[in-house]
Structure formats: structure tokens, C-alpha cells
Design a protein around this motif. Sequence first.
Motif, mmCIF file in Angstrom:
data_model
loop_
_atom_site.group_PDB
_atom_site.id
_atom_site.type_symbol
_atom_site.label_atom_id
_atom_site.label_comp_id
_atom_site.label_asym_id
_atom_site.label_seq_id
_atom_site.Cartn_x
_atom_site.Cartn_y
_atom_site.Cartn_z
ATOM 1 N N VAL A 332 -16.306 -9.747 6.735
ATOM 2 C CA VAL A 332 -15.633 -9.139 5.734
ATOM 3 C C VAL A 332 -14.112 -9.379 5.872
ATOM 4 C CG1 VAL A 332 -15.132 -7.068 4.392
ATOM 5 C CG2 VAL A 332 -17.315 -7.406 4.959
ATOM 6 N N VAL A 333 -13.474 -9.850 4.979
ATOM 7 C CA VAL A 333 -11.730 -9.916 5.210
ATOM 8 C C VAL A 333 -11.431 -8.889 4.138
ATOM 9 C CG1 VAL A 333 -9.827 -11.249 4.845
ATOM 10 C CG2 VAL A 333 -12.005 -12.149 5.838
ATOM 11 N N SER A 334 -10.632 -8.006 4.359
ATOM 12 C CA SER A 334 -9.674 -7.075 3.235
ATOM 13 C C SER A 334 -8.653 -7.555 2.808
ATOM 14 C CB SER A 334 -10.004 -5.581 3.836
ATOM 15 O OG SER A 334 -9.268 -5.640 5.046
ATOM 16 N N ILE A 335 -8.233 -7.566 1.680
ATOM 17 C CA ILE A 335 -7.136 -8.139 1.187
ATOM 18 C C ILE A 335 -6.296 -7.179 0.343
ATOM 19 C CG2 ILE A 335 -5.753 -10.068 0.102
ATOM 20 C CD1 ILE A 335 -7.482 -11.928 1.516
ATOM 21 N N GLY A 336 -5.173 -6.751 0.103
ATOM 22 C CA GLY A 336 -4.732 -5.838 -0.901
ATOM 23 C C GLY A 336 -5.007 -4.483 -0.415
ATOM 24 N N LEU A 337 -5.027 -3.389 -1.368
ATOM 25 C CA LEU A 337 -5.036 -2.041 -0.891
ATOM 26 C C LEU A 337 -6.180 -1.662 0.079
ATOM 27 C CD1 LEU A 337 -3.980 -0.551 -4.509
ATOM 28 C CD2 LEU A 337 -2.588 -1.017 -2.563
ATOM 29 N N SER A 338 -7.192 -2.298 -0.007
ATOM 30 C CA SER A 338 -8.501 -2.333 0.923
ATOM 31 C C SER A 338 -8.022 -2.428 2.313
ATOM 32 C CB SER A 338 -9.361 -2.959 0.478
ATOM 33 O OG SER A 338 -9.336 -4.392 0.616
ATOM 34 N N ALA A 339 -6.960 -3.401 2.527
ATOM 35 C CA ALA A 339 -6.593 -3.573 3.965
ATOM 36 C C ALA A 339 -5.673 -2.671 4.430
ATOM 37 C CB ALA A 339 -5.926 -4.758 3.695
ATOM 38 N N GLY A 340 -4.827 -1.901 3.615
ATOM 39 C CA GLY A 340 -3.902 -1.090 3.941
ATOM 40 C C GLY A 340 -2.748 -0.698 3.036
ATOM 41 N N PHE A 341 -1.706 0.043 3.304
ATOM 42 C CA PHE A 341 -0.709 0.517 2.309
ATOM 43 C C PHE A 341 0.467 0.876 2.907
ATOM 44 C CE2 PHE A 341 1.288 3.226 -1.079
ATOM 45 C CZ PHE A 341 1.531 2.116 -1.867
ATOM 46 N N LEU A 342 1.481 -0.100 2.166
ATOM 47 C CA LEU A 342 2.969 0.363 2.600
ATOM 48 C C LEU A 342 3.602 0.876 1.137
ATOM 49 C CD1 LEU A 342 3.188 -2.350 5.114
ATOM 50 C CD2 LEU A 342 3.586 -0.003 5.659
ATOM 51 N N GLU A 343 4.153 2.267 1.390
ATOM 52 C CA GLU A 343 4.767 2.446 -0.086
ATOM 53 C C GLU A 343 5.548 1.234 -0.520
ATOM 54 O OE1 GLU A 343 8.376 4.335 -0.266
ATOM 55 O OE2 GLU A 343 7.665 5.921 1.231
ATOM 56 N N PRO A 344 5.830 1.289 -2.009
ATOM 57 C CA PRO A 344 6.516 0.416 -2.740
ATOM 58 C C PRO A 344 8.106 0.234 -2.659
ATOM 59 C CG PRO A 344 5.833 2.104 -4.056
ATOM 60 C CD PRO A 344 5.312 2.370 -2.999
ATOM 61 N N LEU A 345 8.681 0.752 -1.701
ATOM 62 C CA LEU A 345 9.976 0.995 -1.471
ATOM 63 C C LEU A 345 10.797 -0.517 -1.466
ATOM 64 C CD1 LEU A 345 12.671 2.770 -1.233
ATOM 65 C CD2 LEU A 345 12.172 2.791 1.265
ATOM 66 N N GLU A 346 10.153 -1.355 -0.783
ATOM 67 C CA GLU A 346 10.832 -2.884 -0.903
ATOM 68 C C GLU A 346 9.857 -3.885 -1.507
ATOM 69 O OE1 GLU A 346 13.561 -4.352 0.112
ATOM 70 O OE2 GLU A 346 14.594 -2.598 1.365
ATOM 71 N N SER A 347 8.786 -3.499 -2.239
ATOM 72 C CA SER A 347 8.014 -4.306 -3.309
ATOM 73 C C SER A 347 7.190 -5.232 -2.427
ATOM 74 C CB SER A 347 9.124 -5.045 -4.194
ATOM 75 O OG SER A 347 9.934 -4.114 -4.724
ATOM 76 N N THR A 348 6.560 -4.691 -1.319
ATOM 77 C CA THR A 348 6.058 -5.541 -0.266
ATOM 78 C C THR A 348 4.786 -5.779 -0.572
ATOM 79 O OG1 THR A 348 5.842 -3.800 1.217
ATOM 80 C CG2 THR A 348 7.776 -5.565 1.499
ATOM 81 N N SER A 349 3.712 -5.012 -1.328
ATOM 82 C CA SER A 349 2.209 -5.187 -1.408
ATOM 83 C C SER A 349 1.879 -6.456 -1.832
ATOM 84 C CB SER A 349 1.614 -4.118 -2.225
ATOM 85 O OG SER A 349 1.798 -2.668 -1.680
ATOM 86 N N ILE A 350 2.385 -7.047 -2.998
ATOM 87 C CA ILE A 350 2.028 -8.224 -3.425
ATOM 88 C C ILE A 350 2.225 -9.267 -2.505
ATOM 89 C CG2 ILE A 350 2.164 -9.911 -5.328
ATOM 90 C CD1 ILE A 350 2.460 -7.557 -7.399
ATOM 91 N N MET A 351 3.213 -9.238 -1.960
ATOM 92 C CA MET A 351 3.898 -10.384 -0.713
ATOM 93 C C MET A 351 2.652 -10.400 0.260
ATOM 94 S SD MET A 351 5.192 -10.369 2.579
ATOM 95 C CE MET A 351 5.945 -8.769 2.718
ATOM 96 N N LEU A 352 2.128 -8.879 0.843
ATOM 97 C CA LEU A 352 1.217 -8.817 1.802
ATOM 98 C C LEU A 352 -0.064 -9.361 1.277
ATOM 99 C CD1 LEU A 352 2.509 -5.455 3.149
ATOM 100 C CD2 LEU A 352 2.386 -7.549 4.550
ATOM 101 N N ILE A 353 -0.587 -9.185 0.120
ATOM 102 C CA ILE A 353 -1.641 -10.012 -0.139
ATOM 103 C C ILE A 353 -1.498 -11.523 -0.073
ATOM 104 C CG2 ILE A 353 -2.847 -10.489 -2.481
ATOM 105 C CD1 ILE A 353 -2.122 -7.655 -3.580
#
Length: 517
Positions: A332-353
Motif C-alpha cells: 500500500v502506497v499512500s498519496i495525498g491527504l492519506s499520507a499526511g497533511f501540512l496546512e496550506p500556508l505555502e500551497s504545498t499539498s498538491i505539490m507533495l502529491i
Amino acid sequence: MPEPINKPMRVLIVGGGTAGWMTAAGLSKLLPANYADIQLVESQQIGTVGVGEATVPHIRFFNAKLGIDENDFMRKTKATFKLGIEFCDWSRLGDSYIHPFGEYGKDIDSVPFHQHWLRAQQEGFAEKLESYSLPIIAAREDKFSFPSMDISSPLSTFSYAYQFDAGLYAQYLRKFSEELGVKRTEGKIIDTQLNSENGFVNSVTLEDGSVLEADLFIDCSGFRGLLIEQALKTGYDDWTKWLPCDRAFAVPCETNGPLTPYSTATAKDAGWIWRIPLQHRVGNGHVYSSAFTNDDQALNALVNQLESAPQTEPKKLFFKTGIRKKTWSKNVVSIGLSAGFLEPLESTSIMLIQVAIGYLLDMFPDKNFDPVNETEFNRVLGLEYERVRDFLILHYHATERDDTEFWNYCRNMQVPDSLAYRMQLFKESGVVSHYKEGAFLDASWYAVFFGQNIYPQNYDPRADKVSRDVLEKHMALLSNANRQSASNMPLHSLTLQDVNANKIINHAVAGIPGHAR
Ligand SMILES: Cc1cc2nc3c(=O)[nH]c(=O)nc-3n(C[C@H](O)[C@H](O)[C@H](O)COP(=O)(O)OP(=O)(O)OC[C@H]3O[C@@H](n4cnc5c(N)ncnc54)[C@H](O)[C@@H]3O)c2cc1C
């Protein structure tokens, strides 16, 4: 890439939010034909998190790899251009600085520009740092034009990202992926079957009784982490002590202010408020800490400052900043919010995906699932998250604000050793240490250090090797060239009109390459 044993590899992506469809699009486009049989299951009844509108420049390179036409993408996702983020009231009430997607000047005699600027400040002939950044000047004037590939042009000194409707982006990528053969199943997963010998996931069962089997499962199920946490019980590293915001309200409204080519993050009593302009509306949200304020106060603070009436009921979101102890566990590889969360201050979640998809492609397993792939994926993705985490903490910690308990907490908290080291090094010598993993390059760190009033004790003595006269002229030329270039740029709204009319050729990968991998 090794041949998968008894190919094709059966891949099941669980979840059809931004993470699920970006993963489906990335794998279906970038894996060799017939290498993997990709399915995606999602539940409209559960829906998606429904936020996530601002990005960093990396996304342009993701879209370009997929071969997406930029004009078409912008029209269909109602996107605007983004040159950076404006931070208001972070270090002191009344402060404003922009973290631009671009450089401040150029090195002189191999000494970074900011060292010369520090000297010029001491000697009294420096303008404010913003003057040496074209994207900041353009952003402050609501201008936007595309970067240039000509390295002698000031237009080559910046990059850009998008602000878009993430729901429309997921739909866009769904069509893209289905055309490449990804099979989508609508349904709610109610059970997961594990292999009794090795604990791998064998299959998932849907509400209608159907069973979906696969070799590799990609958990894109959002905060719930259906497979990585609920089935495999991987555990979570909670970073709330460093990033205490744990809730948000989000609400769109009509555009009644300027169509800014940047997002705004305004610090509040116990968190911050975002403003993200899209073509058809403005996204707003208040990210706050429930330990330092309550929901009613947070909602009022958001609604009272909207530029027009809310278009929907505000949506309330709960989150816990951190990362799974393993983002890849067994099959199982988790990607997106299932992997972790960093608040959107620097708009990084989609980048981490995007980064996770890249690492998965680099370390794509075969049916033997050699654990070395899992180990390396966890190592590098963990570093990416930790480095974004440190960058975010800097915004909170490097503050002089003492007007609320929240800011007192942030100012006094003990930060991770990795950030303490970076801060100490910068204060001592103005140096930002380089690293391979980690989205934010030196210029981003300079922007936030200086923006938050963290200054080195002294400048690099090698800056003195340039004569004062030469430096003064150089700096004046640079700021003039930036002002001139910005004044020649069209308004952001006019560039968007041209994009929508398809008058502009695809520029998706122009700009400084350092801003994406
Ligand atoms: C307040 C806030 C603001 C944000 N702002 C930004 C931003 O500006 N920029 C940015 O980059 N990111 C932002 N993000 C993060 C961004 O929203 C997410 O990273 C992105 O939307 C990806 O979400 P996801 O696909 O992982 O999860 P989700 O959108 O939650 O999708 C989960 C999917 O799994 C499916 N699913 C779940 N359970 C089941 C089940 N039992 N059976 C079948 N299907 C199931 C759901 O139906 C859905 O399709 C923000 C997040 C928050 C909370």
C-alpha cells in the motif's frame, strides 16, 4: 524499469480526489504501455475534501509531462496565474511581504545577490528587497506575462503557478486518465481483506458486495487513510506542537476586488485567512487553532472580511498536521491527504502529491515487492514533508507578535532541530544550506527570512570585493530594469483574456527551472 512478474501489474487507486486522479493520470501516461492495469474506485456519496486551490510552480511541469495544453487546462479549471503569496501581519501587525516564485537579482562574482544587498543596506544605497524581484513588482501592480527563455531578459528571473478549481482539475484528469484506459468504479469500500501470512492487502469489498483485487494498492482515500491506517495501522507522527492550526472554514465569494496574480495569507489572532482569486470566484478560508480560539470566533473573523456575500455555506474542516509513520507499507502506497497533511500556508499539498507520484514511478515495484523500494520511498518522501514542515514553522516562529496567546506560543515554542540549525546558520552567515529533497530553494528561504525580519549579523565579506560605485550602479540598473519590465507587462486580467481566447501559445515550461523537479 524491471519487467513486472506476470505483467501487467494490477494497480487499484482508492479515491478520486485530486490525489487519486493525479496518480491515475501520472501512472497511465508515464508507465510503459501494458505495464500496469490501472483501476480507480471512488465514492460520490463520500465525496472529496473540496478545497485546495492554490499551487506552486511544480504543477506546470506535471501538466507538461502529461502533455496537457495550458490554455485548455486554464479555461477548464477556471485558473488564474500566481506569481507568489503575499503574507500580511506575520512578523508584525502592518507588515506585508511577498514570497515570489523567482530570484532576487543574480550572484555577483559568485557571491549571492542578497549578500550585496545587505552590504548596500549598511552603506545606505539599497532599495527595499522587493525592488530587485520582478515577480513581486509585477504582482503588486496586478500584472502578468509569461517568463522568457532568454536568460539575458529580466523576464527569465521568475516562474509561476496557478490558482484553480481543484474539483474541475480532478474532473479534467479523470477524462484524461479514462481516455488512457484507467477503469473507474463507483462504490463505497466497506471492508479490506489482508493476506494472513504477510499482511499485504489482497482486496477490498464494496457496499454492493463486489470485490476488487490488486497487486499494488494506492491509498488516495483522504484524511481517513482507509488502507494505510484503517487496514494496516501504520501510525501517525503528529506535528501539531509545531503547527498548532487544526481546523479551517472555507467559503467562496464573488470577485469584488482586484484579480491579483497571487494568493494572500493574512495572519489573524489564532491562525490566518487565505484569499485565492480564480476566474469565476474568490476562494477564502480561515485556518485556525482550536486550542487558541473557538469555531464561532473563527467563522466570524472569516465572514466579516469577505469582499462580497458568501456563495455557499462555509465548510468546516478538521485536520491534524503530520505524516504517516510509513507512507508506503507492504503493498500500500499512500498519496495525498492519506499520507499526511501540512496546512496550506505555502500551497504545498498538491505539490507533495506530485512529488510522491514521481518517487513512486522511480521506485515502481514488481510483484516481489522488494522492501528496498518501500524504504527509499519512505525516506525521501519523509524528507520532502519535513522540509516543507520546517519552512511553514518558520512563518509562525519568526514573529515579533505578542498580541495574542497564539503568537506568544509560536514565538516561544521549541522548533525542530533541523529548522533551528537553518535559522542559526542564516543569522550567522546569511547562508541557506542546500539539499536535494525539499521543494523550496534558496530564494524562497531568503524571502521568508527577510520577510519575517530575520537578518544575518553581517554580510559575506567577499561582497566588499566589488567597488561601491560598480555595485551602486548595478543595483540601480537592476531595480530600474525590473520596474520597466513590470510596467510593460499586461494586466493579469488581460493575459487571462488572451489565454481564454486561445491567443497565447503554450508556455507551460518556461521560467527558471530551479522551481520544479
Ligand atoms: C483547509 C484546507 C485547505 C487546502 N488548501 C490547499 C491549497 O491551497 N493548495 C493545495 O495544494 N492543497 C490544499 N489543500 C490540500 C488539498 O485539498 C488536498 O491535498 C487535495 O485535495 C487532495 O486530497 P485527496 O485526494 O488526498 O483527498 P480527498 O479529496 O478527500 O479524496 C478522497 C477520495 O477517496 C474517496 N473515498 C474515501 N473513502 C472511501 C471509501 N470508503 N470508498 C470509496 N472511496 C472512498 C472519496 O470519495 C474521494 O474520492 C487544502 C486542504 C485543506 C484541509
